[in-house]
Design a protein around this motif. Structure first.
Motif: not given
Length: 293
Positions: A27-29, A33-39, A181-188, A192-200
């Motif tokens: 979760x450091x970077x 919710x993005x990390x949860x979706x990845x898992x 899907x729900x966790x990624x949708x909540x993350x967006x 925001x899409x920019x932060x989610x895209x950058x983290x991925x």
């Protein structure tokens, strides 16, 4: 339990105990919710293409996934991202034992025994000591969110018990599909899409290794072993091993972060685990019936 199965149960305890530090490192970077979706993408894919869905109906799969995976881990990841110490989180999540007894009595009409009620009361006294001591030194919101994660876990446990899936691994994999899907949708929405895209697109080695550990070791491997033990032995012989998870979790947090528990956390945690042990450990082994030869 045989020595081999006892060692396997202890392996599960170690994997789950280190899971809290692994999550915190990931979760450091990466937004929680993005990390949860990845898992859970890694939990379900590619296994979902090779393992049949459990024969418990799609409604049960969705409900179990919503509480056991999505609800529990969304709340846990959020609490850790808000500053909840990993060692303390591993301890407070064990209140799921108390919540499981209460929810089971409401949904399954499995009423607790007198010994379980006494254990629950003792456990709640220990929890109160931890809560009071923690709120003096740190924000209370992550603590409340962690307790809600334990409640979600307990509801998922009861729903899983009611469904009685034949394959624990199949249930883990297919209910895991509920999460991404729900966790990624909540993350967006939240980040925001920019932060989610950058983290991925800028994943660190720590985030990748943490995802692999939480998905493969803590979910697929640990739950496969755990469910196989529950299929072989009475619940009372297996479940008490989870009381060792906070011990490993606190030790792991000390090794990695030098996270030292406070006096109130030590005293309250000991009281809480003692109460939970009284509630779940069966001290009267069943006598074997005499069968004449």
């Amino acid at each position: 339990m045989t020595p081999r199965h006892t060692l396997l149960a202890l392996l599960v305890v170690v994997l789950w105990g280190f899971n809290f530090v692994a999550i915190d490192l990931g979760l450091a970077k990466v937004p929680p919710l993005v990390f949860l979706a990845m898992r859970f993408v890694l939990v379900a894919v590619p296994a979902v293409f090779f393992i049949r869905p459990p024969a418990i109906g799609w409604r049960n799969i969705l409900l179990i996934g919503a509480f056991l995976s999505l609800g529990q881990f969304t709340l846990l990841y959020l609490a850790l991202s808000l500053g909840m110490p990993p060692g303390l989180a591993s301890l407070l999540l064990q209140t799921q034992i108390v919540f499981s007894v209460v929810v089971s009595s409401l949904l399954l009409r499995e009423h607790p025994t007198r010994r379980q009620l006494v254990g629950i009361v003792i456990g709640m006294i220990g929890l109160a000591v931890v809560v009071v001591g923690h709120t003096y030194a740190a924000p209370w919101l992550p603590l409340v969110i962690t307790l809600l994660a334990a409640l979600s876990w307990a509801i998922g446990n009861v729903l899983s018990r009611r469904a009685r899936a034949a394959s624990g691994l199949s249930l883990v994999v297919w209910s895991g599909l509920v999460v991404p899907a729900p966790s990624l949708g909540l993350a967006l929405l939240v980040n925001g899409p920019q932060a989610v895209g950058y983290s991925l697109t800028h994943l660190s080695i720590a985030a990748i290794l943490s995802t692999v550990y939480t998905a493969v070791a803590a979910s697929l491997v640990a739950y496969t072993i755990w469910n196989s033990l529950l299929a072989r032995y009475p619940t009372g012989a297996v479940v008490p091993f989870t009381l060792l998870v906070p011990v490993i979790g606190i030790l792991a947090a000390w090794v990695v972060y030098r996270e030292n528990p406070t006096a109130s956390e030590i005293v309250g945690g000991a009281i809480m685990l003692g109460g939970l042990a009284a509630a779940v450990v069966n001290r009267r082994p069943r006598r074997r019936a005499f069968v004449p030869e």
